[in-house]
Design an enzyme around this catalytic site. Structure first.
Site, PDB file in Angstrom:
ATOM      1  N   PRO A 233       0.756  11.088  -3.198  1.00  0.00           N
ATOM      2  CG  PRO A 233       0.073   9.665  -1.471  1.00  0.00           C
ATOM      3  CD  PRO A 233      -0.642  10.439  -2.488  1.00  0.00           C
TER       4      PRO A 233
ATOM      5  CG  LEU B 197      -2.152   0.563   1.193  1.00  0.00           C
ATOM      6  CD1 LEU B 197      -2.774   0.550   2.477  1.00  0.00           C
ATOM      7  CD2 LEU B 197      -2.062   2.073   1.095  1.00  0.00           C
ATOM      8  CB  ALA B 198       3.713   2.422  -0.791  1.00  0.00           C
ATOM      9  CD  GLU B 199      -1.123   5.348  -2.582  1.00  0.00           C
ATOM     10  OE1 GLU B 199      -0.418   5.548  -1.619  1.00  0.00           O
ATOM     11  OE2 GLU B 199      -2.174   4.600  -2.575  1.00  0.00           O
TER      12      GLU B 199
ATOM     13  CD  GLN C 183      -7.618   1.014  -3.288  1.00  0.00           C
ATOM     14  OE1 GLN C 183      -7.556   1.530  -2.259  1.00  0.00           O
ATOM     15  NE2 GLN C 183      -7.580  -0.185  -3.627  1.00  0.00           N
ATOM     16  CG  PHE C 184     -10.666   6.297  -4.730  1.00  0.00           C
ATOM     17  CD1 PHE C 184     -11.933   6.567  -5.128  1.00  0.00           C
ATOM     18  CD2 PHE C 184     -10.370   5.075  -3.846  1.00  0.00           C
ATOM     19  CE1 PHE C 184     -13.124   5.832  -4.917  1.00  0.00           C
ATOM     20  CE2 PHE C 184     -11.641   4.294  -3.803  1.00  0.00           C
ATOM     21  CZ  PHE C 184     -12.988   4.669  -4.310  1.00  0.00           C
ATOM     22  CG  ASP C 185     -10.249  11.190  -7.469  1.00  0.00           C
ATOM     23  OD1 ASP C 185     -10.085  11.019  -6.134  1.00  0.00           O
ATOM     24  OD2 ASP C 185     -11.135  10.944  -8.287  1.00  0.00           O
TER      25      ASP C 185
ATOM     26  CG  PHE D 140      -6.061   7.555  -2.128  1.00  0.00           C
ATOM     27  CD1 PHE D 140      -6.041   8.616  -1.156  1.00  0.00           C
ATOM     28  CD2 PHE D 140      -7.129   6.926  -2.132  1.00  0.00           C
ATOM     29  CE1 PHE D 140      -7.274   8.683  -0.329  1.00  0.00           C
ATOM     30  CE2 PHE D 140      -8.113   6.936  -1.495  1.00  0.00           C
ATOM     31  CZ  PHE D 140      -7.915   7.762  -0.482  1.00  0.00           C
TER      32      PHE D 140
ATOM     33  CG  HIS E 199     -12.785   8.271  -1.740  1.00  0.00           C
ATOM     34  ND1 HIS E 199     -12.485   8.784  -0.589  1.00  0.00           N
ATOM     35  CD2 HIS E 199     -12.410   7.062  -1.802  1.00  0.00           C
ATOM     36  CE1 HIS E 199     -11.795   7.756   0.093  1.00  0.00           C
ATOM     37  NE2 HIS E 199     -11.574   6.588  -0.592  1.00  0.00           N
TER      38      HIS E 199
HETATM   39  C1  TPP Z   1      -2.838   6.853   0.131  1.00  0.00           C
HETATM   40  C2  TPP Z   1      -3.883   5.833   0.159  1.00  0.00           C
HETATM   41  N1  TPP Z   1      -3.874   4.958  -0.711  1.00  0.00           N
HETATM   42  C3  TPP Z   1      -5.073   4.026  -0.900  1.00  0.00           C
HETATM   43  C4  TPP Z   1      -6.094   4.445  -0.033  1.00  0.00           C
HETATM   44  C5  TPP Z   1      -7.546   3.549  -0.459  1.00  0.00           C
HETATM   45  N2  TPP Z   1      -7.481   2.685   0.969  1.00  0.00           N
HETATM   46  C6  TPP Z   1      -8.372   2.988   1.894  1.00  0.00           C
HETATM   47  S1  TPP Z   1      -8.289   1.917   3.277  1.00  0.00           S
HETATM   48  C7  TPP Z   1      -6.928   0.883   2.340  1.00  0.00           C
HETATM   49  C8  TPP Z   1      -6.389  -0.129   3.247  1.00  0.00           C
HETATM   50  C9  TPP Z   1      -5.819   0.436   4.407  1.00  0.00           C
HETATM   51  O1  TPP Z   1      -5.119  -1.047   4.929  1.00  0.00           O
HETATM   52  P1  TPP Z   1      -4.614  -0.790   6.524  1.00  0.00           P
HETATM   53  O2  TPP Z   1      -3.622   0.362   6.494  1.00  0.00           O
HETATM   54  O3  TPP Z   1      -4.200  -2.166   7.112  1.00  0.00           O
HETATM   55  O4  TPP Z   1      -5.719  -0.289   7.599  1.00  0.00           O
HETATM   56  P2  TPP Z   1      -7.215  -1.131   8.024  1.00  0.00           P
HETATM   57  O5  TPP Z   1      -8.287  -0.291   7.206  1.00  0.00           O
HETATM   58  O6  TPP Z   1      -7.200  -2.448   7.716  1.00  0.00           O
HETATM   59  O7  TPP Z   1      -7.590  -0.640   9.325  1.00  0.00           O
HETATM   60  C10 TPP Z   1      -6.804   1.486   0.947  1.00  0.00           C
HETATM   61  C11 TPP Z   1      -5.765   0.947   0.198  1.00  0.00           C
HETATM   62  C12 TPP Z   1      -6.004   5.361   0.870  1.00  0.00           C
HETATM   63  N3  TPP Z   1      -7.106   5.746   1.662  1.00  0.00           N
HETATM   64  N4  TPP Z   1      -4.945   6.162   0.711  1.00  0.00           N
END
Ligand code: TPP
Lengths: 394, 329
Positions: free
Chosen positions: B91, B60-62, B84-86, B88, B131
């Site tokens: 980063p 999870l790292a843009e 995933q969304f505009d 985001f 979003h």
């Molecule tokens: C920078 C960024 N990238 C993508 C997203 C979309 N997104 C929302 S929640 C999520 C998963 C987050 O997982 P985690 O950090 O494990 O937290 P959890 O919701 O499981 O508590 C993603 C990919 C976002 N909100 N922010």
């Protein structure tokens, strides 16, 4: 002295500590601090990976209070999920399964401590004394978080994953610069984030800075095993708490479904931070029982047996079992709490349904502290446009 | 010729599938693109058929997603990155504008970065903050990037494939509120016959005023044109498709005929794409214009809470209001 002594909560008077059930042993696993087994048996004390000993001694009233928190937080969360399903919220990020991690850490905060949440910390928000309706405004789309972060020492929710850890780091640096370290007045910061967030550059930079500046901060990672669909293995090859070593501060993994251990570990880390001993990374090992958010379909990426295995570790059931076994609470207590939870969730529902949509022109409010001629002109133009509908059905 | 009726989202999915079939170097990477098929299911089923090495669930790292795509592209792959969304993409902003956009230039053409950065963008879906953003101006302002947006299932199907074939990095903006709208897609037509990736397309001929739109606003502009008929106004509507580079020759011709032009986009007006379009059209068509080129855009506020987004976004009525203003001049 044991560094990990949980100390007193803000509430209630101290009574003789409850003895642990004879025979209830620590798992002996320094890699998972636990003070309450899934069966509800108390463990006297547990040792963390660096030899720190953790224990808590609560009064009966305090134990009951923690249980009440868990039940209310779960019930309010369930109500929000239901409201989403009925179209009253755009989306909801449920905390189901993570109540103990949030209540344990939330109750470990002192009034002066500052918390930086993600978007799922409804339990911590509740512990901070914020009206539980507040996050529903955000998810209903009538505002973007309505509480005052300074008043409640609980920052706005953060949607961009990991961004808040740097904000927390800066805030903690400010505490040091203000000389607010040490003593009863000393302040500390807690930053919440998920397992997925540990992959973000921001989170790693927050670790670097906090380590380098020895800042009064606790990094509280709720490892709920998934970042939407991606399992932990997609974020890391080492247990997350071990990452801390590389940044030069301690890391500890706590049973995140155990409210007592979570409390003890967080309290200890916060006190260390407040006393000038720098950051700690806490990995609260837990599980997100529901969907990531109401838009998610977890059956696509996880199997039912895994969910069932975690259900057996439920944070509420184990606390209830403990209270029953130790006769700290009786049937009428549990019935009262359920009744209270029902009342409060009904009340929440009524208030959500009554939440008005904002007036259209409020969307121009607060863009700048000192206004902007461009925006003033646009507001006027929008107002004229809206007036042109006056008397029509628009 | 096989014409199917598909949603825009499904057309993208099929287009991605074709691109993966055509070239084993094409890979898809992003958050949740594998098992889940993406949060909008645009990559649904692809990992099952092409495997985990080609449809890659990333950390999870843009910044990491784009930065590693750069290395993969240098190595000869053709990565398609899903943001995933505009909201985001920021980063990754440094990687996109400092690395992706400039590497070809800096290496004097020796390094090509055939990277597609897919971003579901825009509002109108009642989402929570971050979003619903329209970041096109940031990317259009950066030399070295190409920016496109599809508005119909047919374009979604062919434009995504054309983008993958491009040796230039492409920011591919997907109008998320239109993912579920259906239209005909000729799935067998050779790509070589498809409408060119960077060409503006006339989507409705008309005499009285020219309306420019792209992405999610094309539908709105067309609806407004239908509604304007009741007022006896015949609007000509263009779908820009390519935001950078711009292809304005057909637009100039149109404005010279109609004398009036309204530009519509969701992004804030200040320094938005509309400013550029208005300036260029004014330069080219000055003596034909009956009124200044007008813009109907989002306001210069952060994207607001969902319950007021209908007041923020250009709606059919606001487009008509813009049309009224150009005739009132
Ligand atoms: C920078 C960024 N990238 C993508 C997203 C979309 N997104 C929302 S929640 C999520 C998963 C987050 O997982 P985690 O950090 O494990 O937290 P959890 O919701 O499981 O508590 C993603 C990919 C976002 N909100 N922010």
């Amino acid at each position: 002295m044991a560094r990990g002594d949980g100390g007193a909560t803000a509430r209630g008077k101290r009574a003789a500590p409850r003895a642990a059930k004879p025979g209830a042993k620590s798992t002996g696993d320094p890699n998972l601090v636990q003070l309450l087994t899934p069966d509800g048996d108390r463990i006297d004390s547990a040792t963390g990976p660096d030899g720190t000993e953790y224990r808590v001694d609560f009064t009966d009233e305090e134990y009951r209070g923690l249980y009440r928190d868990l039940v209310l937080v779960r019930k309010l969360d369930a109500e929000a999920t239901a409201l989403q399903r009925q179209g009253e919220l755009g989306i909801w990020a449920s905390l189901l399964g993570q109540e103990a991690a949030q209540v344990g850490s939330g109750r470990a905060l002192r009034t002066q401590d500052m918390a930086f949440p993600t978007y799922r910390e409804h339990g911590v928000l509740y512990c901070r004394g914020i009206d539980p309706i507040m996050p529903l405004g955000l998810f209903r789309g009538v505002d973007q978080g309505g509480w005052d972060p300074n008043e409640f020492k609980f920052n706005m929710y953060t949607i961009v994953i990991g961004a808040q850890t740097l904000h927390a780091t800066g805030y903690a640096m400010g505490i040091s610069m203000d000389g607010k370290i040490g003593g009863d007045e000393g302040e500390a910061v807690i930053a919440y984030f998920g397992d997925g967030a540990t992959s973000q550059g921001d989170v790693n930079e927050a670790f670097v800075w906090s380590g380098v500046f020895n800042s009064p901060i606790v990094f509280f990672c709720q490892n709920n095993q998934y970042a939407i669909s991606e399992p932990l293995e997609r974020q890391t090859r080492v247990p997350l708490y071990q990452r801390a070593a590389g940044f030069g501060f301690p890391g500890v993994r706590v049973d995140g479904n155990d409210v007592l251990a979570t409390y003890a570990v967080t309290r200890n880390a916060l006190d260390n931070a407040r006393n000038g001993q720098g950051p700690t990374l806490i990995e609260a090992y837990t599980y997100r029982m529901g969907a990531h958010t109401t838009t998610d379909d977890p059956t696509r990426y996880r199997i039912a047996s895994e969910v069932e295995a975690w259900r057996a570790k439920d944070p509420l059931a184990r606390m209830k079992a403990f209270l029953e076994k130790q006769q700290i609470a009786d049937e009428s207590f549990f019935a009262d709490i359920d009744e209270q939870a029902k009342r409060e969730s009904l009340h929440l529902r009524e208030r959500v349904l009554a939440m008005p949509d904002p007036e259209p022109l409020t969307l121009f409010d607060h863009v700048y502290a000192h206004g902007s001629p461009l925006l003033d002109a646009e507001r006027e133009q929008a107002a004229r446009y809206l007036e042109s509908f006056e008397g029509s059905a628009h | 010729m096989a014409t199917e009726t598909l949603t825009l989202g499904k057309a993208l999915n099929l287009g991605l599938r074709r691109a993966l079939e055509q070239d084993p170097k094409v890979i898809i990477m992003g958050e949740d693109v594998g098992k889940l098929g993406g949060v909008f299911r645009i990559t649904d089923g692809l990992q099952k058929d092409f495997g985990e090495n080609r449809i890659i669930d990333t950390p999870l790292a843009e910044s990491g997603i784009i930065g590693t795509a750069v290395g993969l592209a240098i190595r000869g792959y053709r990565p398609i990155c899903e943001i995933q969304f505009d909201g985001f993409v920021y980063p990754a902003y440094d990687q996109i504008v400092s690395q992706v956009a400039k590497m070809h230039y800096r290496s004097q053409g020796k390094v090509k970065l055939p990277i597609v950065i897919r971003i579901p963008y825009g509002g109108g879906i009642g989402a929570v903050e971050h979003h619903s953003e329209s970041p096109e101006a940031y990317f259009s302002h950066t030399a070295g990037l190409k920016v496109v947006s599809c508005a119909s299932p047919q374009d979604a199907y062919s434009m995504i494939q054309q983008s993958v074939l491009s040796d230039d990095p492409i920011v591919f903006l997907e109008p998320k509120r239109r993912y579920y709208e259906k239209g005909p897609v000729d799935v067998d037509a050779p790509l070589a016959d498809a409408y060119p990736l960077h060409a503006t397309r006339l989507v409705r001929a008309g005499r009285d005023a020219t309306v420019l739109a792209y992405g999610p606003m094309v539908r709105t502009a067309l609806d407004a044109a239908t509604a304007a008929e009741e007022d006896g106004r015949d609007l000509e509507v263009f779908d820009l498709r390519s935001l950078s580079p711009l292809d304005l020759r057909p637009v100039y011709d149109s404005v010279r005929r109609t004398g009036r032009c309204v530009v519509v986009h969701e992004a804030p007006g200040n320094l938005g794409l509309g400013s550029e379009l208005a300036a260029r059209i004014t330069e080219e068509c000055f003596y034909s214009l009956e009124a200044p080129v007008l813009r109907v855009t989002g306001y210069d506020t952060p994207y607001p809470a969902a319950r007021v987004e209908e007041d923020y976004l250009p709606t059919l009525d606001r487009v008509l209001d813009g049309v009224d203003r150009t005739f009132g001049w």
